[in-house]
Write a protein that holds these residues in place. Structure first.
Motif, PDB file in Angstrom:
ATOM      1  N   THR A  65     -27.678   1.044 -43.083  1.00 28.32           N
ATOM      2  CA  THR A  65     -26.504   1.408 -42.320  1.00 28.32           C
ATOM      3  C   THR A  65     -25.830   2.587 -42.996  1.00 28.32           C
ATOM      4  OG1 THR A  65     -26.168  -0.877 -41.588  1.00 28.32           O
ATOM      5  CG2 THR A  65     -24.281   0.625 -41.421  1.00 28.32           C
ATOM      6  N   LEU A  66     -25.685   3.684 -42.267  1.00 27.13           N
ATOM      7  CA  LEU A  66     -25.045   4.871 -42.813  1.00 27.13           C
ATOM      8  C   LEU A  66     -23.591   4.918 -42.371  1.00 27.13           C
ATOM      9  CD1 LEU A  66     -27.807   7.546 -42.099  1.00 27.13           C
ATOM     10  CD2 LEU A  66     -27.355   6.376 -44.259  1.00 27.13           C
ATOM     11  N   PRO A  67     -22.711   5.399 -43.234  1.00 28.23           N
ATOM     12  CA  PRO A  67     -21.323   5.575 -42.817  1.00 28.23           C
ATOM     13  C   PRO A  67     -21.232   6.716 -41.823  1.00 28.23           C
ATOM     14  CG  PRO A  67     -21.683   6.556 -44.967  1.00 28.23           C
ATOM     15  CD  PRO A  67     -22.964   5.830 -44.607  1.00 28.23           C
ATOM     16  N   PRO A  68     -20.094   6.853 -41.128  1.00 24.18           N
ATOM     17  CA  PRO A  68     -19.951   7.982 -40.203  1.00 24.18           C
ATOM     18  C   PRO A  68     -20.188   9.305 -40.925  1.00 24.18           C
ATOM     19  CG  PRO A  68     -18.178   6.405 -39.913  1.00 24.18           C
ATOM     20  CD  PRO A  68     -18.929   5.975 -41.138  1.00 24.18           C
ATOM     21  N   LEU A  69     -20.951  10.167 -40.303  1.00 21.32           N
ATOM     22  CA  LEU A  69     -21.292  11.454 -40.905  1.00 21.32           C
ATOM     23  C   LEU A  69     -20.831  12.589 -40.005  1.00 21.32           C
ATOM     24  CD1 LEU A  69     -24.988  10.778 -42.028  1.00 21.32           C
ATOM     25  CD2 LEU A  69     -22.950  10.723 -43.462  1.00 21.32           C
ATOM     26  N   THR A  70     -20.419  13.669 -40.620  1.00 21.99           N
ATOM     27  CA  THR A  70     -20.103  14.886 -39.901  1.00 21.99           C
ATOM     28  C   THR A  70     -21.140  15.924 -40.295  1.00 21.99           C
ATOM     29  OG1 THR A  70     -17.731  14.396 -39.888  1.00 21.99           O
ATOM     30  CG2 THR A  70     -18.387  16.675 -39.469  1.00 21.99           C
ATOM     31  N   LEU A  71     -21.922  16.387 -39.325  1.00 19.26           N
ATOM     32  CA  LEU A  71     -23.006  17.309 -39.606  1.00 19.26           C
ATOM     33  C   LEU A  71     -22.641  18.711 -39.152  1.00 19.26           C
ATOM     34  CD1 LEU A  71     -26.093  15.205 -38.423  1.00 19.26           C
ATOM     35  CD2 LEU A  71     -25.083  15.310 -40.698  1.00 19.26           C
ATOM     36  N   THR A  72     -23.056  19.695 -39.946  1.00 23.55           N
ATOM     37  CA  THR A  72     -22.922  21.084 -39.524  1.00 23.55           C
ATOM     38  C   THR A  72     -24.006  21.368 -38.492  1.00 23.55           C
ATOM     39  OG1 THR A  72     -24.446  21.950 -41.189  1.00 23.55           O
ATOM     40  CG2 THR A  72     -22.131  21.698 -41.831  1.00 23.55           C
ATOM     41  N   PRO A  73     -23.860  22.432 -37.705  1.00 22.88           N
ATOM     42  CA  PRO A  73     -24.930  22.781 -36.754  1.00 22.88           C
ATOM     43  C   PRO A  73     -26.274  22.943 -37.435  1.00 22.88           C
ATOM     44  CG  PRO A  73     -22.945  24.013 -36.237  1.00 22.88           C
ATOM     45  CD  PRO A  73     -22.681  23.300 -37.547  1.00 22.88           C
ATOM     46  N   GLN A  74     -26.284  23.494 -38.653  1.00 26.03           N
ATOM     47  CA  GLN A  74     -27.545  23.688 -39.367  1.00 26.03           C
ATOM     48  C   GLN A  74     -28.151  22.354 -39.794  1.00 26.03           C
ATOM     49  OE1 GLN A  74     -24.683  25.363 -40.086  1.00 26.03           O
ATOM     50  NE2 GLN A  74     -25.277  27.289 -39.113  1.00 26.03           N
ATOM     51  N   GLU A  75     -27.302  21.409 -40.223  1.00 26.16           N
ATOM     52  CA  GLU A  75     -27.796  20.090 -40.599  1.00 26.16           C
ATOM     53  C   GLU A  75     -28.341  19.345 -39.386  1.00 26.16           C
ATOM     54  OE1 GLU A  75     -24.825  19.167 -44.400  1.00 26.16           O
ATOM     55  OE2 GLU A  75     -24.225  18.639 -42.359  1.00 26.16           O
ATOM     56  N   LEU A  76     -27.641  19.486 -38.251  1.00 25.79           N
ATOM     57  CA  LEU A  76     -28.109  18.851 -37.023  1.00 25.79           C
ATOM     58  C   LEU A  76     -29.430  19.464 -36.579  1.00 25.79           C
ATOM     59  CD1 LEU A  76     -27.432  16.777 -34.854  1.00 25.79           C
ATOM     60  CD2 LEU A  76     -26.194  18.549 -33.625  1.00 25.79           C
ATOM     61  N   GLU A  77     -29.563  20.759 -36.752  1.00 21.84           N
ATOM     62  CA  GLU A  77     -30.805  21.442 -36.422  1.00 21.84           C
ATOM     63  C   GLU A  77     -31.948  20.908 -37.274  1.00 21.84           C
ATOM     64  OE1 GLU A  77     -32.652  25.859 -37.255  1.00 21.84           O
ATOM     65  OE2 GLU A  77     -30.521  25.683 -36.801  1.00 21.84           O
ATOM     66  N   ALA A  78     -31.693  20.744 -38.591  1.00 14.11           N
ATOM     67  CA  ALA A  78     -32.725  20.237 -39.495  1.00 14.11           C
ATOM     68  C   ALA A  78     -33.119  18.807 -39.131  1.00 14.11           C
ATOM     69  CB  ALA A  78     -32.222  20.286 -40.941  1.00 14.11           C
TER      70      ALA A  78
END
Length: 223
Positions: A65-78
């Protein structure tokens, strides 16, 4: 005991991997069996991978179970590139896990409203195409930053392959689909391109400057 505390305690209990009957959980938390059934429905609806059924018992499998994450566009792309690659492997378990993860990622994305004529751009597409699209990302991003024209070879609607010169303006994520907004010199108008349908993107030596009617602000003003 507040319901949120009870749900957390039930979650902790189920993590041991053993099967727990609703009757036993109800007795432990001093609530009715029906309440435990509702609690299980709540946990499932919250994305907790509870296994089991009423009258049989419940447990949680081997999950993280991961805590809520905020991803940058680059992280989401990866992340999406990794999902796309794994989904193409022969192992059916990995493929299934990749598709399940993709659905969970999609569920976190804000809903967008698009015109009916644009809907075809955001249909479900083969992940193999996504891998091809992601390979163009660095070229597209660099051209947007440098305000550099691109020559695109594009798989257009109707299975046509077209080549056009564009002014790349903006990229956006729509849930498994990245799109490129650009001014198309061939059509003399704004166009949206699905990144996964771009066959090739070649940076041209020609730069561009803002011109009235061809800017991203002009495009946004007409939405």
């Amino acid at each position: 005991m507040p319901r949120s505390d009870r749900l957390f305690q039930i979650l902790t209990t189920l993590r041991d991997g053993h099967l727990h009957r609703a009757e036993d959980l109800a007795r432990r938390h001093a609530v009715s069996v029906r309440t435990i059934y509702r609690d299980m429905d709540t946990l499932v609806a919250s994305g907790v991978p509870v296994q089991g059924a009423r009258g049989v018992g419940y447990r949680i499998g081997d999950t993280t179970t991961l805590p809520p994450l905020t991803l940058t566009p680059q992280e989401l792309e990866a992340l999406n590139l990794g999902i796309a690659i794994v989904s193409e492997v022969a192992d059916p378990d990995l493929k299934s896990a990749a598709l399940s993860l993709a659905d969970k990622v999609d569920a976190t994305q804000p809903e967008r409203s698009v015109t009916e004529t644009e809907m075809w751009k955001f249909a479900t597409y083969p992940f193999a195409d996504a891998v091809r699209g992601f390979s163009q990302m660095s070229t597209l991003r660099a051209a947007i930053r440098a305000r550099q024209k691109l020559r695109l070879t594009y798989h257009s609607k109707g299975d046509r392959i077209t080549t056009r010169t564009i002014r790349p303006l903006h990229m956006e994520y729509w849930g498994r689909v990245w799109t490129l907004t650009a001014w198309c010199e061939k059509q003399q108008g704004f166009r949206g391109f699905r990144v996964d349908l771009i066959q090739s993107a070649e940076a041209l030596p020609e730069m561009f400057v803002d011109e009235p009617g061809k800017r991203l602000s002009d495009y946004n003003a007409n939405l």
